[in-house]
Design a protein around this motif. Structure first.
Motif, mmCIF file in Angstrom:
data_model
loop_
_atom_site.group_PDB
_atom_site.id
_atom_site.type_symbol
_atom_site.label_atom_id
_atom_site.label_comp_id
_atom_site.label_asym_id
_atom_site.label_seq_id
_atom_site.Cartn_x
_atom_site.Cartn_y
_atom_site.Cartn_z
ATOM 1 N N SER C 435 0.822 -1.207 0.000
ATOM 2 C CA SER C 435 0.000 0.000 0.000
ATOM 3 C C SER C 435 0.856 1.256 0.000
ATOM 4 C CB SER C 435 -0.912 0.024 1.227
ATOM 5 O OG SER C 435 -1.681 -1.140 1.286
ATOM 6 N N ASN C 436 2.091 1.107 -0.434
ATOM 7 C CA ASN C 436 2.920 2.302 -0.514
ATOM 8 C C ASN C 436 3.655 2.297 -1.835
ATOM 9 O OD1 ASN C 436 5.572 3.781 -0.254
ATOM 10 N ND2 ASN C 436 4.470 4.486 1.540
ATOM 11 N N ASN C 437 3.555 3.422 -2.535
ATOM 12 C CA ASN C 437 4.038 3.388 -3.909
ATOM 13 C C ASN C 437 5.538 3.590 -4.038
ATOM 14 O OD1 ASN C 437 4.181 6.089 -3.304
ATOM 15 N ND2 ASN C 437 3.770 6.693 -5.400
ATOM 16 N N SER C 438 6.231 3.865 -2.956
ATOM 17 C CA SER C 438 7.672 4.035 -3.096
ATOM 18 C C SER C 438 8.408 2.762 -2.682
ATOM 19 C CB SER C 438 8.157 5.219 -2.257
ATOM 20 O OG SER C 438 7.892 4.983 -0.891
ATOM 21 N N SER C 439 7.659 1.700 -2.473
ATOM 22 C CA SER C 439 8.299 0.464 -2.040
ATOM 23 C C SER C 439 8.669 -0.403 -3.232
ATOM 24 C CB SER C 439 7.367 -0.293 -1.107
ATOM 25 O OG SER C 439 6.125 -0.454 -1.735
ATOM 26 N N THR C 440 9.620 -1.273 -3.010
ATOM 27 C CA THR C 440 10.076 -2.160 -4.073
ATOM 28 C C THR C 440 10.022 -3.587 -3.568
ATOM 29 O OG1 THR C 440 11.560 -0.438 -4.815
ATOM 30 C CG2 THR C 440 11.963 -2.640 -5.660
ATOM 31 N N ILE C 441 9.316 -4.419 -4.282
ATOM 32 C CA ILE C 441 9.144 -5.797 -3.851
ATOM 33 C C ILE C 441 9.638 -6.719 -4.951
ATOM 34 C CG2 ILE C 441 7.459 -7.532 -3.076
ATOM 35 C CD1 ILE C 441 7.564 -5.041 -1.300
ATOM 36 N N GLU C 442 10.452 -7.665 -4.572
ATOM 37 C CA GLU C 442 10.867 -8.657 -5.552
ATOM 38 C C GLU C 442 10.616 -10.035 -4.995
ATOM 39 O OE1 GLU C 442 14.795 -7.887 -7.653
ATOM 40 O OE2 GLU C 442 14.734 -6.411 -6.034
ATOM 41 N N HIS C 443 10.075 -10.851 -5.802
ATOM 42 C CA HIS C 443 9.746 -12.193 -5.338
ATOM 43 C C HIS C 443 10.155 -13.203 -6.394
ATOM 44 C CE1 HIS C 443 7.223 -15.308 -3.404
ATOM 45 N NE2 HIS C 443 7.227 -15.764 -4.641
ATOM 46 N N GLU C 444 10.858 -14.236 -5.966
ATOM 47 C CA GLU C 444 11.242 -15.279 -6.913
ATOM 48 C C GLU C 444 10.954 -16.623 -6.276
ATOM 49 O OE1 GLU C 444 15.377 -15.008 -7.676
ATOM 50 O OE2 GLU C 444 15.216 -12.963 -8.441
ATOM 51 N N ALA C 445 10.508 -17.543 -7.070
ATOM 52 C CA ALA C 445 10.309 -18.874 -6.517
ATOM 53 C C ALA C 445 10.564 -19.903 -7.593
ATOM 54 C CB ALA C 445 8.896 -19.029 -5.991
ATOM 55 N N SER C 446 11.050 -21.031 -7.181
ATOM 56 C CA SER C 446 11.274 -22.081 -8.162
ATOM 57 C C SER C 446 11.051 -23.433 -7.523
ATOM 58 C CB SER C 446 12.700 -22.006 -8.701
ATOM 59 O OG SER C 446 13.589 -22.484 -7.719
ATOM 60 N N THR C 447 10.762 -24.386 -8.350
ATOM 61 C CA THR C 447 10.643 -25.757 -7.889
ATOM 62 C C THR C 447 11.471 -26.621 -8.807
ATOM 63 O OG1 THR C 447 8.419 -25.376 -7.113
ATOM 64 C CG2 THR C 447 9.034 -27.640 -7.493
ATOM 65 N N SER C 448 12.260 -27.461 -8.229
ATOM 66 C CA SER C 448 13.065 -28.325 -9.074
ATOM 67 C C SER C 448 13.281 -29.622 -8.337
ATOM 68 C CB SER C 448 14.399 -27.655 -9.376
ATOM 69 O OG SER C 448 15.023 -27.299 -8.167
ATOM 70 N N ARG C 449 13.963 -30.532 -8.946
ATOM 71 C CA ARG C 449 14.215 -31.759 -8.212
ATOM 72 C C ARG C 449 15.651 -32.190 -8.417
ATOM 73 N NH1 ARG C 449 12.168 -37.396 -10.504
ATOM 74 N NH2 ARG C 449 13.365 -37.473 -12.421
ATOM 75 N N ILE C 450 16.114 -33.061 -7.531
ATOM 76 C CA ILE C 450 17.419 -33.656 -7.731
ATOM 77 C C ILE C 450 17.211 -34.679 -8.833
ATOM 78 C CG2 ILE C 450 19.276 -34.988 -6.730
ATOM 79 C CD1 ILE C 450 18.517 -34.042 -4.029
ATOM 80 N N SER C 451 17.808 -34.442 -9.966
ATOM 81 C CA SER C 451 17.527 -35.349 -11.071
ATOM 82 C C SER C 451 18.606 -36.418 -11.167
ATOM 83 C CB SER C 451 17.429 -34.570 -12.379
ATOM 84 O OG SER C 451 18.701 -34.105 -12.743
ATOM 85 N N GLU C 452 18.219 -37.516 -11.742
ATOM 86 C CA GLU C 452 19.149 -38.610 -12.003
ATOM 87 C C GLU C 452 20.320 -38.089 -12.845
ATOM 88 O OE1 GLU C 452 20.490 -42.132 -11.266
ATOM 89 O OE2 GLU C 452 18.557 -41.506 -10.462
ATOM 90 N N GLU C 453 20.005 -37.184 -13.784
ATOM 91 C CA GLU C 453 21.032 -36.623 -14.671
ATOM 92 C C GLU C 453 22.106 -35.881 -13.881
ATOM 93 O OE1 GLU C 453 21.274 -36.987 -18.098
ATOM 94 O OE2 GLU C 453 19.791 -38.512 -17.587
ATOM 95 N N GLN C 454 21.634 -35.082 -12.897
ATOM 96 C CA GLN C 454 22.591 -34.324 -12.085
ATOM 97 C C GLN C 454 23.502 -35.275 -11.313
ATOM 98 O OE1 GLN C 454 19.915 -31.980 -9.667
ATOM 99 N NE2 GLN C 454 20.336 -30.147 -10.855
ATOM 100 N N LEU C 455 22.885 -36.277 -10.701
ATOM 101 C CA LEU C 455 23.673 -37.208 -9.894
ATOM 102 C C LEU C 455 24.701 -37.929 -10.768
ATOM 103 C CD1 LEU C 455 20.904 -38.730 -7.614
ATOM 104 C CD2 LEU C 455 22.698 -37.121 -6.977
ATOM 105 N N LEU C 456 24.278 -38.322 -11.953
ATOM 106 C CA LEU C 456 25.149 -39.049 -12.867
ATOM 107 C C LEU C 456 26.330 -38.186 -13.301
ATOM 108 C CD1 LEU C 456 24.727 -41.888 -13.785
ATOM 109 C CD2 LEU C 456 23.668 -41.033 -15.871
ATOM 110 N N TYR C 457 26.018 -36.938 -13.570
ATOM 111 C CA TYR C 457 27.051 -35.998 -14.003
ATOM 112 C C TYR C 457 28.141 -35.897 -12.939
ATOM 113 C CZ TYR C 457 28.945 -31.523 -15.795
ATOM 114 O OH TYR C 457 29.742 -30.526 -16.291
ATOM 115 N N LEU C 458 27.707 -35.738 -11.678
ATOM 116 C CA LEU C 458 28.683 -35.621 -10.597
ATOM 117 C C LEU C 458 29.429 -36.948 -10.400
ATOM 118 C CD1 LEU C 458 26.915 -33.403 -7.927
ATOM 119 C CD2 LEU C 458 28.115 -32.751 -9.975
#
Lengths: 249, 449, 505
Positions: C435-458
């Motif tokens: 309710s205030n116009n001089s404010s700055t709001i940033e929001h980020e969200a993500s969903t991911s998973r530990i993938s078989e590909e990632q594990l294999l790569y490591l």
């Protein structure tokens, strides 16, 4: 260094290798060329131990430090510890994990395996930066998350950096040249070139002739339908450049 | 409460033919009895003050019992209407269907139309003119047959009032297999002074049979009604493509707009909404609910809103990813100034079977003016494990340096603001221009009056 | 096709999202009874422990409780007022969690502090527990204390605590049990009790206010930087704080304190319901960093047993330039319902929330934060990392509210979810009201998973699978772990690894 004999393999019931015979000796640089779907990437993934593949028959013998080992008996990370390296065509991104941390963990695992000294964060940073500078690449990549938001060229460079740091004995470079502009290609190629020595074998897997203008190779193999249909020296690659794959096999 | 209506019922029944309307309306009244929008998580950002007036009101005081009369308006009304709409439509590029006070005109003023045949029954407006049964869950007949309970209180009101005249209240549009109209289909909604204190309730169902394609424009202009409460549903068959633009330039006092869509295998729905009302509006709510029912369905949802004065703008998006490899992308941009308030609720649910779903949502708002307000509620509900979902939101101001820079180059403050507004929504407008080339609706988008 | 519930109420609708298989289906009453029966039949009841109230809650119980604790009149009044409020309230149902109803009359609201029978050596300790300690890297002395083994004089935590107390006294820092503070510092308690979390705030806060048994009190005088990190480890009389814990921390102008709560070792408690309240007050330029590692017993793989953790934590940045930072690693409890919040009242104040919430088996966590911006130029930052495995249910719920008075307020929110291979779910409900116009709001969200590909790569780079998982989890939670004191963060990493061991790969 590696002896592949009559290797047949499939993935999800579809056969991809139909009797591969290939010998690569220490100190050699080979190139494997072939049209799309010939089985090039499958071959390198099978060498690295990708679990999706089913080996129907044949053998892969790996010789290191005068000891012969049956590669097919070894797990993925065991192969890596024994000096097998495959550069990914599409390296995987891992959010949050810093490139530096990842490299250090991998390096220290290797050190542990060989009974040599593990490096702490500071010493490793120094070591890694030296290696990267020697490759003529940018050390900024170290500070970023593993492959996250890397450009195609940066990802490929990062694979070469990993290779330089882990110092493997047998390297399969899968389409390391694809999607690179000429400058990036030169950087990557000179990285490979500087990496050759008499204890190490390198296999470059490529669709195009392009990278072979920058890297000297001892042998060129043409892979088609899961088989090596032709082998020769670098002149074979030039021929392919002119006439394509059609007349082979 | 219920009794009062029941006692009125025999009299009402005399006046209206459709029994189903009364049943639905009773449901609505029952729900309304203990409904407080301020306390309702779903509706709390939309100012539904007008609902108080609806309590116990007879159904005919809100809706039109005789749609025939509206479908054939008086000559002077018709002339006025054509004059008003002429600059907004382009019959060389559009098949134009005009809705007057929520009812489609019998004699359409803008010709020619491509081979479209029209019907109000549960049949199609199909290219070949052949009627065919449309089995659609949101059609009134479908609702009745399947005993489907409409849970959204205002969608329920729409169903009740649209079925008040069971012949004309609801419109079906169908494209046959592989059909593709040369021109876009443009639905224009306009009302007259007759709509004062009434609720306008258009109800349109669009069905795309396998591999057909359609560009659909929906424009709302000029508004006298107490509430415009429209309901549009899409059923996308296998590998169909629908591009939809909802544009609201009306001065509607209160408007609620429902879009519900069902996406079949490999179908693509691109739905855009554009809101800039000319007058002060109390409540305006865009409610989009999509079911990505079969695999590889793809949804692009974008919206732009401009809130000024004391307007309340509310977007409520609900997406259901029900099958594998479905894709959704949402981008909402808004400018909120003066004492206006805008709200964005974006709910994305990924069902257990919907592996490899990819969903993204982004909301960006410029908040200007001391009393402007913005509320954002992203809601992610993920039951599948192999998915990629992200959402983001920003609320900010015009860049003071940019504003100064433009002013120092001689632009007035208003002009400079307008330039920056346009820059802010450029990606949105550019995409619209690509998809709806040369469409007249875009010309109406002027910021900063 | 549509399954909206009656009011189309979004938060209600979210309830229906918990699919049956994700909800523990068990007869909770029998469970509670069994637990309570166990409590009453423990063979270690000695003379001083005999006083345990009969089950049930009424005004008389509260009066007796207050009398036993010899509380001043204002505390009794506070309790009674809270009780009358609580009676009128109903249990909140908006959270995305499912549990069988709690019978509040089947709980005994007072039991005199008891000293558990000390085991004579580590040999008597459950082997499973010892293994866990070892893997977490808990120091031997600490292991003994946690396992209830008598500790020799040198390592006695009590003596450690005494040394610390002397150090604290030197600086004028008060750190004692809540009961002690009520007796010794009634003026401070009177001034601040219920000021940040009033009894009327919510159902569990009201219940806590009516029947709280003990907790911690901490006071940092003006200009003092607390010489050591305050930890519940070190507090004397920490043996039994009960299920209705109450903590109050007051930081006077220009003071600084790090406060640590909980520990990584799995804590079993016989009380199923825990409803704690934590209040923080930071005056001008004061800084409070509050860290929690929570690993209560979470029940077995069938969702049987486990703690219900309903906590109200809130901080008030009262003074100009003050700062409150919450860091939490939530890895236990069958149900976690917790939203550590900050009210940014003072101009230029800062609120932070760093959270890792891990759920596995059939755990349910509904957690997040509220940042209420009131003062000018106030900044808040939210970093939330949810990890769900198995059949668990993990919810982030947050509110960023910028009042009209909060000119130039800023918020940055990032909430990420990581899923592993099973039937888990991850939900995110952030609400932003500006309710205030001089404010700055940033929001980020993500969903991911530990993938078989990632594990294999490591793995292809020579890392073992365990190390690969650990690196990925670590990377995912890094920003939060960095906020924890070093030894805490090392333990937290190991804790997560252990919890996920059987869930990944």
């Amino acid at each position: 260094m590696i002896y592949i004999e009559d290797l047949h393999a499939e993935i999800e019931g579809k056969s991809v290798l139909n009797g591969i015979n290939l010998v690569v000796k220490a100190g050699e640089v080979h190139a494997i060329m072939g049209p799309n779907g010939a089985g090039k990437s499958s071959l390198s993934r099978i060498i690295a131990g990708h679990p999706a593949y089913n080996i129907r028959s044949g053998s892969i013998e790996y010789e290191i430090n005068l000891k012969k080992k049956n590669l097919l008996d070894m797990g993925v990370h065991e192969r890596a510890l024994n000096g097998i390296f495959m550069s990914f065509q599409y390296p995987v991104e891992v959010n949050g994990l810093s490139n530096m941390e990842f490299l250090r963990s991998a390096f220290n695992e290797l050190s542990k395996f060989h009974g040599s000294e593990e490096l702490d964060a500071l010493d490793f940073a120094e070591f890694a930066e030296k290696k990267i500078k020697a490759l003529g690449m940018n050390t900024d990549l170290l500070e970023r998350e593993l492959n996250v938001a890397f450009s195609g060229g940066e990802k490929k460079q990062n694979e070469i950096i990993q290779m330089a740091i882990l110092s493997p004995r047998l390297c399969f470079l899968d389409e390391t040249d694809s999607g690179l502009d000429i400058d990036a290609l030169r950087t990557v190629a000179s990285g490979i070139e500087s990496f050759t020595n008499k204890h190490r074998a390198i296999v470059i897997i490529t669709h195009y002739h392009r990278i072979l203008e920058y890297v000297n190779v001892d042998k060129v193999h043409i892979l088609k339908d899961g088989r090596i249909v032709s082998s020769g020296d670098s002149s074979l690659a030039k021929e392919i450049e002119k006439h394509g794959y059609k007349n082979l096999g | 409460m219920k009794k009062i209506i029941t006692s009125d019922r025999s009299a009402e029944k005399e006046r209206i033919k459709c029994k189903y309307a009364l049943e639905l309306y009773e449901d609505f009244q029952e729900r309304l009895a203990d409904f407080r929008y301020e306390k309702d998580e779903y509706w709390k950002y939309t100012k539904l003050n007008f609902l108080a007036k609806f309590r116990q009101a007879p159904i005919t005081s809100l809706g039109f019992a005789d749609a025939n009369e509206l479908a054939a308006p008086r000559a002077e009304e018709r002339a006025k209407l054509i004059k008003l709409l002429a600059p907004l439509v382009d019959s060389s590029k559009q098949n134009i269907l005009v809705f007057f006070n929520g009812i489609i005109l019998d004699e359409q003023p803008f010709m020619p139309l491509e081979k479209l045949s029209l019907s109000h029954e549960a049949a199609s407006f199909s290219e070949n003119g052949k009627k065919s049964e449309v089995n659609f869950p949101y059609s009134l007949r479908g609702m009745k047959k399947q005993n489907f309970k409409e849970t959204n209180i205002l969608a329920l009101l729409n169903a009740a009032l649209a079925s008040l005249d069971c012949k004309k209240g609801e419109v079906f549009i169908k494209l046959d297999e592989a059909a593709c109209l040369k021109k876009a289909l443009h639905l224009v909604f306009v009302d007259s002074h007759r709509a004062q204190n009434k609720v306008i309730s258009p109800r349109v169902h669009v069905t795309l049979e396998k591999k057909s394609k359609l560009t659909l424009l929906e424009t709302h202009v000029e508004n006298h009604a107490l509430l415009t409460n429209s309901f549009v549903s899409f059923k996308l068959g296998e590998e169909t493509e629908l591009q939809h633009l909802y544009a609201d330039f009306s001065g509607a006092e209160n408007s609620i707009h429902f879009t519900r869509s069902l996406l079949g295998k490999g179908s693509v729905l691109k739905s855009y909404s554009l809101q800039k009302n000319t007058n002060k509006s109390h409540a305006s709510s865009v409610q989009h609910e999509s079911f990505l029912r079969e695999k590889e369905a793809k949804l692009v949802l974008q919206g732009f809103y401009y809130g000024q004065g004391e307007e309340k703008k509310d977007f409520i998006i609900k997406l259901h990813h029900e099958s594998p490899k479905t894709y959704s992308q949402q981008l909402f941009k808004g400018i909120v100034r003066d004492e206006a308030m805008a709200s964005f609720t974006g709910s994305v649910k990924v069902y257990r079977d919907a592996q490899k779903t990819n969903s993204s949502q982004l909301s960006k708002t410029l908040l200007l003016g001391d009393s402007a307000k913005m509320n954002i509620r992203p809601q992610l509900e993920i039951l599948a494990d192999d998915v990629k979902c992200d959402h983001g939101a920003t609320i900010g101001q015009l860049d003071a340096d940019e504003l100064f820079y433009l002013q120092s180059r001689g632009l007035s403050k208003n002009h400079a603001e307008e330039v920056l507004f346009l820059a802010f929504i450029e990606e949105f407008i550019n995409e619209l221009k690509l998809i709806f080339p040369g469409e007249t609706v875009l010309k109406n988008l002027k910021l900063r009056d | 096709m549509e399954k909206n519930n009656k009011n189309n109420n979004l938060s209600k609708a979210s309830d229906t999202l918990v699919t049956e298989d994700a909800v523990a289906v068990y007869d909770d009453k029998a469970e509670t009874k069994e637990i309570l029966a166990r409590e009453n039949s423990t063979g270690f009841v000695t003379a001083i422990e005999s006083e345990t109230f009969e089950k049930g809650l009424n005004e008389d119980v509260i009066r007796r409780l207050s009398a036993i604790k010899k509380e001043p009149e204002f505390i009794l009044e506070f309790r009674l007022r809270a009780y009358s409020l609580w009676k009128k309230m109903s249990e909140p149902t908006w959270a995305s969690i499912r549990y069988s109803p709690i019978d509040f009359n089947d709980i005994s609201y007072y039991s005199a502090p008891k000293s558990k029978k000390k085991k004579q050596s580590m040999d008597e300790v459950d082997e499973e527990l010892l293994k866990t300690f070892e893997r977490l890297g808990v120091p031997l002395s600490e292991q003994k204390r946690l396992a209830g083994v008598a500790v020799d004089a040198v390592f006695d935590s009590v003596s450690v605590a005494t040394t610390h107390q002397k150090e604290l006294e030197k600086h004028g820092v008060i750190f004692c049990s809540f009961s002690e503070a009520v007796q010794k510092h009634p003026e401070l308690i009177k001034k601040y009790l219920g000021k940040v979390v009033p009894a009327s705030d919510n159902y569990y806060a009201a219940l806590n206010a009516a029947v709280f048994t003990d907790g911690s009190f901490c006071y940092i005088p003006k200009g003092v930087t607390c010489p050591l990190d305050l930890s519940t480890y070190f507090r004397i009389n920490t043996a039994q704080t009960g299920q209705f814990e109450r903590t109050l921390i007051v930081a006077e102008p220009d003071s600084f304190v790090n406060y640590l709560e909980g520990c990584t070792a799995p804590i079993r408690d016989e009380n199923q319901l825990h409803a704690a309240v934590v209040e923080l007050i930071a005056h001008e330029r004061a800084v409070i960093n509050y860290s929690t590692v929570q690993n209560w017993y979470s029940g077995d793989e069938h969702g049987k047993g486990g703690i219900y953790n309903f906590v109200t934590k809130r901080g008030l940045c009262q003074g100009k330039g003050s700062k409150i930072s919450w860091t939490q690693v939530e890895a236990g409890s069958a149900i976690t319902w917790k939203y550590p919040s900050v009210i940014l009242k003072g101009d230029d104040s800062i609120g932070e929330f760093y959270s890792v919430a891990l759920t596995n088996k059939k755990m349910q966590a509904d957690t997040g934060t509220k940042m209420i911006h009131v003062g000018k130029n106030t900044h808040s930052k939210i970093i939330s990392k949810g990890i769900s495995a198995d059949e668990s249910h993990n919810v982030y719920r947050g509110l960023v509210k910028v009042a009209a008075s909060a000119s130039k307020a800023r918020n940055f929110t990032q909430c990420d979810s990581l899923l592993t291979f099973d039937k888990c779910s991850a939900h995110t409900y952030p609400v932003i009201e500006v309710s205030n116009n001089s404010s700055t709001i940033e929001h980020e969200a993500s969903t991911s998973r530990i993938s078989e590909e990632q594990l294999l790569y490591l793995e292809m780079r020579g890392l073992s699978r365990e190390l690969a998982v650990s690196l990925i989890i670590n990377g995912f939670c890094k920003e939060v772990f960095n906020k924890l004191p070093l030894e805490f963060s090392v333990e937290a990493v190991r804790l997560l690894e252990m919890k996920l061991e059987n869930s990944v790969g």
